[in-house]
Design an enzyme around this catalytic site. Structure first.
Site, PDB file in Angstrom:
ATOM      1  N   SER A  76     -11.781  25.251  26.031  1.00  0.00           N
ATOM      2  CA  SER A  76     -13.073  24.698  26.426  1.00  0.00           C
ATOM      3  C   SER A  76     -12.929  23.211  26.740  1.00  0.00           C
ATOM      4  O   SER A  76     -12.012  22.543  26.249  1.00  0.00           O
ATOM      5  CB  SER A  76     -14.104  24.882  25.304  1.00  0.00           C
ATOM      6  OG  SER A  76     -13.799  24.025  24.216  1.00  0.00           O
ATOM      7  N   LYS A 150     -15.036  22.204  11.616  1.00  0.00           N
ATOM      8  CA  LYS A 150     -16.098  23.113  11.171  1.00  0.00           C
ATOM      9  C   LYS A 150     -15.804  24.560  11.560  1.00  0.00           C
ATOM     10  O   LYS A 150     -16.465  25.479  11.076  1.00  0.00           O
ATOM     11  CB  LYS A 150     -17.457  22.676  11.705  1.00  0.00           C
ATOM     12  CG  LYS A 150     -17.677  22.809  13.201  1.00  0.00           C
ATOM     13  CD  LYS A 150     -19.115  22.389  13.539  1.00  0.00           C
ATOM     14  CE  LYS A 150     -19.396  22.550  15.025  1.00  0.00           C
ATOM     15  NZ  LYS A 150     -20.796  22.174  15.351  1.00  0.00           N
ATOM     16  N   ASP A 151     -14.767  24.784  12.403  1.00  0.00           N
ATOM     17  CA  ASP A 151     -14.347  26.135  12.749  1.00  0.00           C
ATOM     18  C   ASP A 151     -13.242  26.665  11.840  1.00  0.00           C
ATOM     19  O   ASP A 151     -12.875  27.837  11.930  1.00  0.00           O
ATOM     20  CB  ASP A 151     -13.823  26.178  14.191  1.00  0.00           C
ATOM     21  CG  ASP A 151     -14.915  25.981  15.227  1.00  0.00           C
ATOM     22  OD1 ASP A 151     -16.087  26.230  14.895  1.00  0.00           O
ATOM     23  OD2 ASP A 151     -14.593  25.567  16.355  1.00  0.00           O
ATOM     24  N   LEU A 197     -26.722  29.610  12.387  1.00  0.00           N
ATOM     25  CA  LEU A 197     -27.716  29.981  11.387  1.00  0.00           C
ATOM     26  C   LEU A 197     -28.162  28.768  10.578  1.00  0.00           C
ATOM     27  O   LEU A 197     -29.293  28.715  10.094  1.00  0.00           O
ATOM     28  CB  LEU A 197     -27.149  31.041  10.451  1.00  0.00           C
ATOM     29  CG  LEU A 197     -27.038  32.464  11.012  1.00  0.00           C
ATOM     30  CD1 LEU A 197     -26.442  33.391   9.963  1.00  0.00           C
ATOM     31  CD2 LEU A 197     -28.397  32.975  11.457  1.00  0.00           C
ATOM     32  N   ARG A 198     -27.269  27.801  10.404  1.00  0.00           N
ATOM     33  CA  ARG A 198     -27.625  26.560   9.706  1.00  0.00           C
ATOM     34  C   ARG A 198     -28.768  25.861  10.433  1.00  0.00           C
ATOM     35  O   ARG A 198     -29.760  25.439   9.808  1.00  0.00           O
ATOM     36  CB  ARG A 198     -26.405  25.634   9.645  1.00  0.00           C
ATOM     37  CG  ARG A 198     -26.730  24.216   9.155  1.00  0.00           C
ATOM     38  CD  ARG A 198     -25.552  23.285   9.358  1.00  0.00           C
ATOM     39  NE  ARG A 198     -25.211  23.092  10.750  1.00  0.00           N
ATOM     40  CZ  ARG A 198     -25.756  22.166  11.547  1.00  0.00           C
ATOM     41  NH1 ARG A 198     -26.705  21.374  11.088  1.00  0.00           N
ATOM     42  NH2 ARG A 198     -25.374  22.052  12.799  1.00  0.00           N
ATOM     43  N   ARG A 199     -28.643  25.731  11.744  1.00  0.00           N
ATOM     44  CA  ARG A 199     -29.710  25.081  12.517  1.00  0.00           C
ATOM     45  C   ARG A 199     -30.966  25.947  12.531  1.00  0.00           C
ATOM     46  O   ARG A 199     -32.087  25.446  12.369  1.00  0.00           O
ATOM     47  CB  ARG A 199     -29.229  24.807  13.944  1.00  0.00           C
ATOM     48  CG  ARG A 199     -28.135  23.735  14.030  1.00  0.00           C
ATOM     49  CD  ARG A 199     -27.752  23.462  15.476  1.00  0.00           C
ATOM     50  NE  ARG A 199     -26.748  22.406  15.562  1.00  0.00           N
ATOM     51  CZ  ARG A 199     -25.576  22.533  16.189  1.00  0.00           C
ATOM     52  NH1 ARG A 199     -25.259  23.681  16.768  1.00  0.00           N
ATOM     53  NH2 ARG A 199     -24.731  21.530  16.229  1.00  0.00           N
ATOM     54  N   LYS A 200     -30.783  27.257  12.736  1.00  0.00           N
ATOM     55  CA  LYS A 200     -31.934  28.160  12.787  1.00  0.00           C
ATOM     56  C   LYS A 200     -32.770  28.062  11.519  1.00  0.00           C
ATOM     57  O   LYS A 200     -33.999  27.919  11.582  1.00  0.00           O
ATOM     58  CB  LYS A 200     -31.459  29.596  12.983  1.00  0.00           C
ATOM     59  CG  LYS A 200     -32.582  30.625  12.914  1.00  0.00           C
ATOM     60  CD  LYS A 200     -32.046  32.054  12.933  1.00  0.00           C
ATOM     61  CE  LYS A 200     -33.175  33.051  12.729  1.00  0.00           C
ATOM     62  NZ  LYS A 200     -32.686  34.459  12.717  1.00  0.00           N
ATOM     63  N   ARG A 217     -24.840  31.249  22.943  1.00  0.00           N
ATOM     64  CA  ARG A 217     -23.440  30.874  22.827  1.00  0.00           C
ATOM     65  C   ARG A 217     -22.880  30.376  24.148  1.00  0.00           C
ATOM     66  O   ARG A 217     -23.512  30.428  25.183  1.00  0.00           O
ATOM     67  CB  ARG A 217     -22.616  32.057  22.308  1.00  0.00           C
ATOM     68  CG  ARG A 217     -22.982  32.482  20.896  1.00  0.00           C
ATOM     69  CD  ARG A 217     -22.004  33.500  20.375  1.00  0.00           C
ATOM     70  NE  ARG A 217     -20.633  33.006  20.463  1.00  0.00           N
ATOM     71  CZ  ARG A 217     -19.575  33.796  20.581  1.00  0.00           C
ATOM     72  NH1 ARG A 217     -19.724  35.102  20.632  1.00  0.00           N
ATOM     73  NH2 ARG A 217     -18.365  33.265  20.645  1.00  0.00           N
ATOM     74  N   ASN A 219     -19.823  27.290  25.896  1.00  0.00           N
ATOM     75  CA  ASN A 219     -19.461  25.886  25.703  1.00  0.00           C
ATOM     76  C   ASN A 219     -20.653  24.981  26.000  1.00  0.00           C
ATOM     77  O   ASN A 219     -21.728  25.444  26.392  1.00  0.00           O
ATOM     78  CB  ASN A 219     -18.227  25.516  26.541  1.00  0.00           C
ATOM     79  CG  ASN A 219     -18.448  25.677  28.042  1.00  0.00           C
ATOM     80  OD1 ASN A 219     -19.536  25.436  28.553  1.00  0.00           O
ATOM     81  ND2 ASN A 219     -17.411  26.085  28.760  1.00  0.00           N
ATOM     82  N   VAL A 220     -20.467  23.696  25.797  1.00  0.00           N
ATOM     83  CA  VAL A 220     -21.572  22.751  25.970  1.00  0.00           C
ATOM     84  C   VAL A 220     -22.175  22.859  27.362  1.00  0.00           C
ATOM     85  O   VAL A 220     -23.402  22.912  27.539  1.00  0.00           O
ATOM     86  CB  VAL A 220     -21.081  21.306  25.710  1.00  0.00           C
ATOM     87  CG1 VAL A 220     -22.154  20.296  26.103  1.00  0.00           C
ATOM     88  CG2 VAL A 220     -20.700  21.130  24.243  1.00  0.00           C
ATOM     89  N   GLN A 221     -21.323  22.906  28.380  1.00  0.00           N
ATOM     90  CA  GLN A 221     -21.816  22.973  29.755  1.00  0.00           C
ATOM     91  C   GLN A 221     -22.630  24.238  30.003  1.00  0.00           C
ATOM     92  O   GLN A 221     -23.678  24.200  30.662  1.00  0.00           O
ATOM     93  CB  GLN A 221     -20.634  22.911  30.738  1.00  0.00           C
ATOM     94  CG  GLN A 221     -19.962  21.562  30.819  1.00  0.00           C
ATOM     95  CD  GLN A 221     -18.980  21.300  29.684  1.00  0.00           C
ATOM     96  OE1 GLN A 221     -18.841  22.097  28.757  1.00  0.00           O
ATOM     97  NE2 GLN A 221     -18.296  20.169  29.740  1.00  0.00           N
ATOM     98  N   ARG A 223     -24.340  26.005  27.771  1.00  0.00           N
ATOM     99  CA  ARG A 223     -25.632  25.934  27.068  1.00  0.00           C
ATOM    100  C   ARG A 223     -26.609  25.017  27.797  1.00  0.00           C
ATOM    101  O   ARG A 223     -27.801  25.315  27.892  1.00  0.00           O
ATOM    102  CB  ARG A 223     -25.415  25.468  25.630  1.00  0.00           C
ATOM    103  CG  ARG A 223     -24.581  26.430  24.803  1.00  0.00           C
ATOM    104  CD  ARG A 223     -24.526  26.045  23.344  1.00  0.00           C
ATOM    105  NE  ARG A 223     -23.362  26.607  22.682  1.00  0.00           N
ATOM    106  CZ  ARG A 223     -23.190  26.656  21.379  1.00  0.00           C
ATOM    107  NH1 ARG A 223     -24.126  26.169  20.578  1.00  0.00           N
ATOM    108  NH2 ARG A 223     -22.102  27.169  20.843  1.00  0.00           N
ATOM    109  N   CYS A 310     -20.197  34.084   7.307  1.00  0.00           N
ATOM    110  CA  CYS A 310     -20.746  33.758   8.626  1.00  0.00           C
ATOM    111  C   CYS A 310     -22.228  34.081   8.722  1.00  0.00           C
ATOM    112  O   CYS A 310     -22.875  33.752   9.706  1.00  0.00           O
ATOM    113  CB  CYS A 310     -19.963  34.504   9.690  1.00  0.00           C
ATOM    114  SG  CYS A 310     -19.792  36.272   9.363  1.00  0.00           S
TER     115      CYS A 310
END
Length: 376
Positions: A76, A150-151, A197-200, A217, A219-221, A223, A310
């Protein structure tokens, strides 16, 4: 460290053969953002599979053998930016690595990159972004592996170590929207896209009138493109990634830590090597940022104690305060956001003390949560 059960590991996916890696040159890569307004988990059980992967890599990239260091990474734009940051730091620190061709970047497609149609929780969790890279490292197809921390699962594969964290970027989350200035500004019923899920759970806890698309889901671009196309009204992304991609012009606002506690190890880059490779370990030691390493260790001790899967919304953040002490904040939540449990710790900014703080905070929240907490 942790156990395979803590990562919702999918055995079926883990047995799938890896695709050959793609080798890149060591030249510079730049990433340009766009304006939204204009547009044991891994144990060597299947030796034969690893041999085949090695042969495929060998046949496709003989020239990489000439490199002094082969850096393994996902493909990515953000992963490549992190790999190039690592490469540049190595070149700046060691004259022999500044020579042309001394460092090669090897792109390895992971299971998490291949399956984008399902939530991570359904296909095996974040460990799926590191498994194939770890395989290549153990096989000797690469010399070091660059990961978003974080992964990285809370335990490492046998025969590997992770002795280096680069200086941490901003840990906060960014709010991005074309129609609102903040989460509070979104009308009831608005859909927020996130794969976390943390953000949700934290969004729904504070703003239960909003809806969350949790399989947001890519990559940044990707999304940002979906947001631009109106698939969702807003999204949250790690500010660290946007900074590394030079895409902060897309940020609408930045969420305070108290409103959105970050993921464990958010904003931190980790670099792994084989435990028998003293040469690589010495190279990585020269890049290690100890303050970041200790903070990440504290947060991961918290996560490991919670046996976070997860499907478990967990957040944790350790930092050094103005007096030089460690301040740790931890959170667990029910997936629907109806309950959020928080705790904090303060103590010396030293490895043993910070590991103890992370573990103690995890035990407290486990006790508070009680049985069935995460089944909501």
């Amino acid at each position: 460290m942790g156990t395979p059960s803590s990562l919702c590991t999918s055995q079926a996916l883990m047995s799938r053969p890896s695709r050959p890696a793609i080798f890149c040159t060591s030249g510079s890569v730049s990433f340009t953002g766009f304006s939204l307004k204009t547009q044991a988990f891994f144990r060597k059980k299947q030796t034969l599979r690893f041999v085949k992967a090695s042969v495929a890599i060998e046949q496709q990239a003989q020239e990489a053998k000439l490199a002094l260091i082969r850096i393994g990474t996902r493909g990515s734009p953000l992963a490549l930016a992190q790999a190039h940051e690592t490469r540049d730091k190595l070149m700046a620190s060691h004259a022999e690595l500044a020579e042309d061709g001394a460092i090669q970047i090897v792109i390895i497609k992971t299971t998490g990159d291949k399956i984008l149609s399902q939530p991570l929780a359904d296909i095996g969790g974040k460990g799926l972004f590191t498994k194939e890279i770890d395989e290549a490292l153990i096989n000797g197809d690469i010399d070091i592996a660059v990961h978003s921390m974080k992964d990285v699962p809370t335990y490492l594969p046998e025969m590997t170590i992770l002795p280096c964290n680069l200086p941490r970027e901003d840990v906060r989350d960014a709010f991005i929207s074309m129609s609102a200035t903040s989460l509070a500004d979104l009308p009831a019923g608005s859909i927020v896209g996130t794969a976390s899920l943390r953000r949700k759970s934290q969004i729904l806890h504070r703003f239960p009138s909003l809806s969350v698309e949790e399989n947001f889901r890519g990559n940044v671009q990707t999304r940002l493109r979906k947001l631009n196309e109106g698939v969702v009204k807003a999204t949250l992304l790690a500010l660290a990634g946007l900074k590394r991609l030079n895409m902060t012009e897309n940020v609408t606002s930045i969420l305070p830590i108290d409103d959105m506690l970050p993921a464990v190890a958010q904003g931190a880059i980790g670099i792994a090597c084989r435990d028998s490779d003293d040469k690589m370990a010495n190279y990585l030691a020269s890049l290690n940022h100890e303050e970041t390493r200790l903070a990440v260790a504290c947060e991961r001790a918290f996560l490991e104690t919670l046996d976070g899967s997860c499907r478990t919304p967990i957040a944790g953040y350790a930092r050094r305060d103005e007096n030089g002490d460690c301040i740790f904040k931890g959170l667990v939540a029910s997936p629907d956001g109806t309950r959020v449990l928080k705790t904090s710790r303060k103590g010396p900014y030293a490895f043993d003390d910070m590991i103890a703080m992370g573990k103690d905070a995890g035990k407290e929240l486990l006790s508070q949560a009680g049985p069935g907490f995460f089944d909501r």
